[in-house]
Design a protein around this motif. Structure first.
Motif, PDB file in Angstrom:
ATOM      1  N   ASP A   1      -3.315  -2.130   5.598  1.00  0.00           N
ATOM      2  CA  ASP A   1      -1.870  -1.912   5.539  1.00  0.00           C
ATOM      3  C   ASP A   1      -1.368  -1.201   6.797  1.00  0.00           C
ATOM      4  O   ASP A   1      -0.311  -1.539   7.348  1.00  0.00           O
ATOM      5  CB  ASP A   1      -1.508  -1.073   4.305  1.00  0.00           C
ATOM      6  CG  ASP A   1      -1.658  -1.861   3.007  1.00  0.00           C
ATOM      7  OD1 ASP A   1      -1.633  -3.108   3.084  1.00  0.00           O
ATOM      8  OD2 ASP A   1      -1.797  -1.238   1.948  1.00  0.00           O
ATOM      9  N   CYS A   2      -2.140  -0.199   7.248  1.00  0.00           N
ATOM     10  CA  CYS A   2      -1.747   0.510   8.495  1.00  0.00           C
ATOM     11  C   CYS A   2      -1.774  -0.430   9.679  1.00  0.00           C
ATOM     12  O   CYS A   2      -0.894  -0.378  10.557  1.00  0.00           O
ATOM     13  CB  CYS A   2      -2.694   1.686   8.735  1.00  0.00           C
ATOM     14  SG  CYS A   2      -2.467   3.042   7.567  1.00  0.00           S
ATOM     15  N   ALA A   3      -2.773  -1.286   9.758  1.00  0.00           N
ATOM     16  CA  ALA A   3      -2.880  -2.235  10.860  1.00  0.00           C
ATOM     17  C   ALA A   3      -1.703  -3.200  10.857  1.00  0.00           C
ATOM     18  O   ALA A   3      -1.140  -3.541  11.914  1.00  0.00           O
ATOM     19  CB  ALA A   3      -4.202  -2.988  10.792  1.00  0.00           C
ATOM     20  N   ILE A   4      -1.326  -3.648   9.667  1.00  0.00           N
ATOM     21  CA  ILE A   4      -0.175  -4.567   9.576  1.00  0.00           C
ATOM     22  C   ILE A   4       1.104  -3.873  10.022  1.00  0.00           C
ATOM     23  O   ILE A   4       1.914  -4.447  10.769  1.00  0.00           O
ATOM     24  CB  ILE A   4      -0.047  -5.093   8.144  1.00  0.00           C
ATOM     25  CG1 ILE A   4      -1.233  -6.037   7.830  1.00  0.00           C
ATOM     26  CG2 ILE A   4       1.271  -5.817   7.934  1.00  0.00           C
ATOM     27  CD1 ILE A   4      -1.300  -6.471   6.385  1.00  0.00           C
ATOM     28  N   LEU A   5       1.318  -2.611   9.603  1.00  0.00           N
ATOM     29  CA  LEU A   5       2.505  -1.871  10.017  1.00  0.00           C
ATOM     30  C   LEU A   5       2.525  -1.645  11.529  1.00  0.00           C
ATOM     31  O   LEU A   5       3.567  -1.761  12.188  1.00  0.00           O
ATOM     32  CB  LEU A   5       2.578  -0.529   9.283  1.00  0.00           C
ATOM     33  CG  LEU A   5       2.889  -0.600   7.793  1.00  0.00           C
ATOM     34  CD1 LEU A   5       2.788   0.790   7.166  1.00  0.00           C
ATOM     35  CD2 LEU A   5       4.281  -1.191   7.562  1.00  0.00           C
ATOM     36  N   SER A   6       1.362  -1.308  12.080  1.00  0.00           N
ATOM     37  CA  SER A   6       1.280  -1.104  13.536  1.00  0.00           C
ATOM     38  C   SER A   6       1.597  -2.386  14.285  1.00  0.00           C
ATOM     39  O   SER A   6       2.284  -2.385  15.314  1.00  0.00           O
ATOM     40  CB  SER A   6      -0.109  -0.604  13.930  1.00  0.00           C
ATOM     41  OG  SER A   6      -0.367   0.658  13.363  1.00  0.00           O
TER      42      SER A   6
END
Length: 579
Positions: A409-414
């Protein structure tokens, strides 16, 4: 110019030769005793005294006098002492500031005025009964005799003949001084007497020499015209400026001299004769930085001149001449033109580079969106499925899957942030207004700085994508500066679309404001980058302190494609949403 002054009839004792003798003979230096002369009482009845400006090559405020008069026998006042009394002489002669000498056909001085006494530095008695030539330097006597013979032989009332470039007169102490001389005839029945008006031009020549030295030292072309528009003085730079070879070429009347040239405005429009600078100066106008293109008709050579002009006024405020200075600015104009062309080329290059950079940003953003983001989304789905399956089998595996799910999820947001930073999808999908709204929302969430947005005009107005991208990048940079440096509590954004030819973006904050020194910092590339973005599209950008506090940024960019806007990049979009 003529000034007229009349006198009452006055009496003055004069001496005339008793014998009739030729006035063409060269008289001796001293009065010849063999010429019997007897005092005869005469009454001098002056006609009006006319003062006029001599037609010399200089502009002067004074006047040169010429005396006209007639003499009659006066049986009433036979006493020479009475007729030559100081009061009578003062009334007759002292009206003129110039020296006046009256002499008979034998060239013997019979009377002088007070100005002559002061000028020649002697008493009146030392001048009366002396020969006129005694007061002329010896080297000039022959010339004066020749000129006087021509004058006496002619039928004119007066003549002026003064060489102003050399000393012409002698004082009583033997010192020389330059003069201008005017001779006038005085009728005495069938005989004639003569008056000489002498003006000391020492100070005039001194001023002339100082003026000549000053003009010679000037690199600019300088010319002086008289009240009739005639050329009376000029320096060597005047010759080189007008591509003249010698001063002899300037001996013709100014009107004829100017016929050698075509004078036009810089855009090629003709300049009427009465709109040229000397006539304008003689009409009381003055100016500087007036530019004309000048072309020699005979050679075709042309140049650009930058001129200043002004009238010359006397002490009474009357215009007596004009002065015009000129400078050849052809090289400066060529350099300026080349510099403007170079700047235009540089801006096109910058615009092209920025366009290429935006294209590359779009490509990377698409790659991130279509490849990396989709891969991360698929990975998240798999991790989520693994988490569900492992929860019943192995708690530790389920915990690892949950952690992996959070990382995905963090990777997608970044990735989304990187895509938005490279090229906000909302700018392409919904237009500049929505993109600004999105950026402000994110800015407020990130900084807790209050913000407001105002849109003027037609939100659906067409806007080239280059303009929208330029304004969006300026907004991004301005908000970053507010976040880093302003310590502001509020930011106000105004997007003005009311002008069909341009769009105006204003960003104002209430922070600490910007100082002049901040623009000189080596690391301060943000403002420079914003300026170049606006200039590349033919626009402008100003960064100034706010009216009360903080800083105001204003970008004005033309909406029309063309000009500085790179060709081939004119796809249209609206300020609100794409059409």
């Amino acid at each position: 110019m003529h000034l007229r002054h009349t006198f009452e009839p006055l009496r003055l004792n004069c001496t005339v030769p008793e014998a009739e003798e030729s006035v063409f003979s060269d008289p001796p230096l001293r009065c010849n005793p063999s010429n019997a002369v007897h005092p005869r009482p005469l009454r001098i009845v002056p006609s009006p005294l006319k003062l006029r400006v001599q037609g010399s090559r200089d502009v002067y405020e004074g006047q040169q006098g010429s005396l006209f008069g007639c003499a009659q026998d006066d049986p009433i006042r036979p006493n020479r002492e009475d007729d030559s009394s100081p009061g009578v002489k003062q009334a007759l002669f002292d009206e003129s500031a110039d020296a006046i000498l009256l002499f008979n056909p034998s060239w013997d001085i019979v009377s002088v005025n007070a100005a002559a006494v002061r000028m020649f530095g002697c008493d009146e008695d030392q001048m009366v009964d002396t020969h006129v030539l005694q007061w002329i330097v010896e080297r000039n006597r022959a010339r004066h005799l020749t000129e006087a013979r021509a004058f006496i032989d002619g039928h004119i009332a007066s003549v002026s003949h003064g060489r102003t470039d050399e000393a012409g007169a002698l004082r009583s102490d033997g010192s020389e001084f330059p003069v201008e001389v005017t001779k006038s005839k005085i009728a005495l029945g069938e005989r004639l007497m003569y008056a000489v008006t002498v003006r000391d031009i020492t100070e005039r020549l001194k001023v002339r020499d100082e003026l000549s030295a000053a003009l010679s030292s000037m690199r600019d072309s300088v010319c002086v015209a008289d009240a009739r528009g005639g050329l009376v003085r000029f320096n060597d730079s005047f010759l080189s400026f007008h591509r003249l070879k010698s001063r002899a070429e300037c001996q013709m009347p100014l009107d004829e001299l100017m016929e050698l040239f075509d004078v036009t405005t810089l855009d090629g429009g003709p300049v009427a004769v009465d709109q040229r600078l000397i006539p304008r100066a003689l009409n009381g106008e003055s100016g500087s930085g007036v530019e004309f293109r000048v072309r020699r008709k005979d050679t075709g050579e042309s140049w650009v001149g930058s001129y200043s002009f002004s009238p010359i006024r006397n002490k009474l405020g009357a215009i007596v001449g004009a002065v015009v200075t000129g400078r050849d600015v052809t090289n400066e104009k060529d350099i300026l033109s080349a510099l403007k062309h170079s700047r235009a080329e540089l801006r096109r290059l910058v615009a092209g580079q920025q366009g290429a950079a935006e294209d590359e940003r779009k490509r990377i953003a698409r790659e991130l969106h279509d490849d990396l983001q989709q891969t991360l989304a698929a990975l998240r789905l798999n991790v989520a499925s693994l988490e569900q399956q492992s929860s019943a089998v192995s708690p530790s595996a389920s915990q690892a899957a949950t952690a992996a799910l959070a990382l995905s999820d963090c990777a997608i947001l970044s990735t989304r942030r990187m895509i938005s930073g490279l090229r906000p999808q909302v700018l392409d999908d919904f237009g500049l207004t929505e993109a600004i709204t999105s950026v402000l929302r994110a800015f407020g969430d990130r900084t807790a700085v209050g913000h407001a947005m105002e849109v003027l005009g037609d939100v659906e107005a067409e806007m080239p994508s280059e303009v929208a991208t330029c304004l969006f990048r300026i907004l991004q940079e301005s908000l970053q500066n507010v976040e880093k440096h302003a310590r502001a509590d509020h930011v106000h954004i105004q997007l003005d679309l009311s002008d069909p030819d341009q769009v105006v973006l204003q960003i104002r904050d209430d922070g600490v404001g910007i100082r002049a020194a901040d623009f000189l910092k080596r690391q301060s590339f943000g403002v420079l980058g914003m300026e170049e973005r606006a200039r590349a599209l033919g626009g402008t950008l100003k960064v100034v302190p706010g009216s009360v506090s903080g800083t105001a940024v204003e970008a004005v960019v033309p909406l029309r494609a063309g000009g500085s806007i790179p060709a081939g990049r004119t796809n249209k979009m609206t300020a609100g949403k794409p059409k």
